[in-house]
Design an enzyme around this catalytic site. Structure first.
Site, mmCIF file in Angstrom:
data_model
loop_
_atom_site.group_PDB
_atom_site.id
_atom_site.type_symbol
_atom_site.label_atom_id
_atom_site.label_comp_id
_atom_site.label_asym_id
_atom_site.label_seq_id
_atom_site.Cartn_x
_atom_site.Cartn_y
_atom_site.Cartn_z
ATOM 1 N N GLU A 231 20.429 -70.474 11.375
ATOM 2 C CA GLU A 231 19.445 -71.100 10.483
ATOM 3 C C GLU A 231 20.151 -71.303 9.161
ATOM 4 O OE1 GLU A 231 17.428 -71.745 7.515
ATOM 5 O OE2 GLU A 231 16.533 -69.748 7.688
ATOM 6 N N CYS A 265 15.387 -71.920 1.987
ATOM 7 C CA CYS A 265 15.967 -72.977 2.816
ATOM 8 C C CYS A 265 14.949 -74.073 3.104
ATOM 9 C CB CYS A 265 16.482 -72.384 4.129
ATOM 10 S SG CYS A 265 17.845 -71.222 3.930
#
Length: 463
Positions: A231, A265
């Site tokens: 990720e 993120c």
């Protein structure tokens, strides 16, 4: 590399920790492997009792844990408390649902009876977890809860600026009543991934971090034929369509871009607004950002935290400077931030050419990239022009319409009428340069298990 707690608000170095030696890393893997030998044969129901105890302890000690998070990486104390609460929710989600998700399944197959072909989920072993500083507890629990439920164990390499958070995570699981070594923290150097992933006892790696770190660890994992999930970064599109409820869109945009001081993120980094609403949206958005209050993140009245470190400030300043030099309109917003601490002045950027370096850059902090587009099709075009594909948002009063637009976006997650978020029971993951694989819910639970087929045939069968 140096592991140390540095208060982002004061700049004070609070505590330092030595980097692990090769022998210490080997001992960490051995400890996790020994725990796995016991844990893998522990009934699922008993594993879940351990997770439930961790949840209880986190809930009881939530304030202490939150203060450690804020001390080390600087987020608002209220946000740190919310992070701890989310960890409790995730743990309890698996306590409720893991047994069902891990239960054997029967598969239909020609020539076999209804219960002759069975799919069994078995744990793989020790997993290597490489986790970032922006959510010091959540990132560990996100991988830890499902994988410990499945019977795996973890060697944890946390970010170098949150060592006390890493030790707290290790301690919480060590004191929950399972075998010693369910999560083993190791203050490993970056190049230790070669040793760890080269060890036959380590079966896979889960990384959340930068593209560079992901590329490096994925290459090492591939060389050693180990499974991996990544990720990585994101530049989520926050699309405001013509029929959006403007007040709601503005309020969520301010929050979506500035929670965790923009160091998420999946925060709303690219705000894409149709032409008919653009001027009014920007005016209201600018006013909302200007109302943010920078200050001590331990103070509940503060609404804009410092960045995680001075190096993060310097890196972000360099990216903004490059954008300005490229001709992008850069506007600082709000009262001046404090001179003390790792603060960054909230900034709006407009006039960004699609396909330019600025449009393809992830700005990890309170910097908003705002795009003016002609219509819905143009909004989708701009959204999909990014090399990232973690999440996104679509704002419209017509939910079905928003869902149709969402299906056109080349990204891993899309939220309707709210920013991309995190939840205990929704899968999380992206596409393109934002990584691959998913964590959370059954997809995450089965990411690192072997699904073994057992097919029954008698002497006259096909075997």
């Amino acid at each position: 590399m140096s592991y140390q707690t540095t208060n982002p608000y004061t700049g004070e170095v609070v505590k330092t920790f030595p980097t692990a030696t090769e022998a210490e890393i080997d001992a960490a893997v051995a400890k996790a492997d020994a725990a796995f030998r016991t844990w893998r044969s522990t009934p699922v129901a008993e594993r879940l009792v351990v997770l439930d105890r961790v949840a209880d302890r986190l809930e009881a000690d939530g304030r202490e844990c939150a203060r450690t998070i804020t001390l080390e990486m600087g987020k608002l104390i209220g946000e740190a408390e919310a992070e701890v609460a989310l960890c409790v929710d995730m743990l309890r989600y698996y306590v409720r649902s893991a047994a069902e998700q891990l239960a054997p399944r029967f598969l239909p197959a020609a020539g076999y009876g209804d219960t002759d072909v069975q799919l069994i989920a078995e744990p793989q072993g020790v997993l290597y977890a490489v986790e970032p500083w922006n959510f010091p507890f959540y990132q560990v629990v996100r991988i830890g809860a499902p994988q410990l439920a499945a019977g795996n164990t973890l060697v944890l390499k946390h970010a170098s600026n949150v060592p006390q958070s890493a030790l707290l995570m290790e301690r919480l699981f060590a004191e929950a009543g399972g075998p010693e070594g369910l999560i083993v923290n190791v203050f490993a150097a970056h190049d230790a991934s070669e040793q760890i992933l080269g060890d036959d006892r380590v079966r896979a790696v889960a990384l959340t971090g930068s593209e560079a770190a992901g590329a490096s660890v994925a290459a090492i994992a591939a060389k050693n034929l180990k499974k991996s999930t990544l990720e990585l970064g994101g530049a989520d599109a926050f699309i405001v369509l013509e029929d959006a409820e403007l007040d709601k869109a503005v309020a969520w945009a301010v929050f979506g871009r500035h929670w965790n001081c923009g160091q998420v993120c999946c925060s709303s980094k690219r705000i894409i607004v149709v032409d008919s609403l653009y001027e009014e949206f920007v005016e209201r958005y600018r006013a909302g950002v200007a109302r943010l209050v920078p200050g001590d993140p331990m103070n509940p009245d503060t609404t804009l935290a410092p960045l995680s470190s001075q190096s993060a400030v310097d890196e972000l300043a360099g990216k903004v400077r490059a954008a300005r030099e490229a001709g992008v309109a850069v506007e600082e917003v709000g009262a001046p931030v404090p001179a003390q601490g790792a603060f960054f002045q909230p900034t709006l950027m407009t006039g960004i050419p699609v396909g330019s370096p600025t449009a393809s850059t992830e700005f990890f902090g309170p910097v908003s990239s705002i795009f003016r587009v002609e219509d819905e099709d143009d909004a989708v075009r701009v959204a999909n022009s990014s090399p990232f594909g973690l999440g996104g948002s679509v704002f419209s009063t017509d939910v079905r319409h928003a869902q149709r637009v969402a299906r056109r976006l080349d990204t891993g997650m899309v939220y309707i009428n709210q920013p991309t978020g995190v939840a205990a029971d929704i899968p999380f993951g992206g596409v393109k340069r934002s990584g691959y694989g998913r964590e959370l819910v059954d997809l995450g639970l089965k990411e690192f298990v072997n699904e073994k087929v057992i097919a029954v045939a008698d002497i006259n069968g096909r075997f």
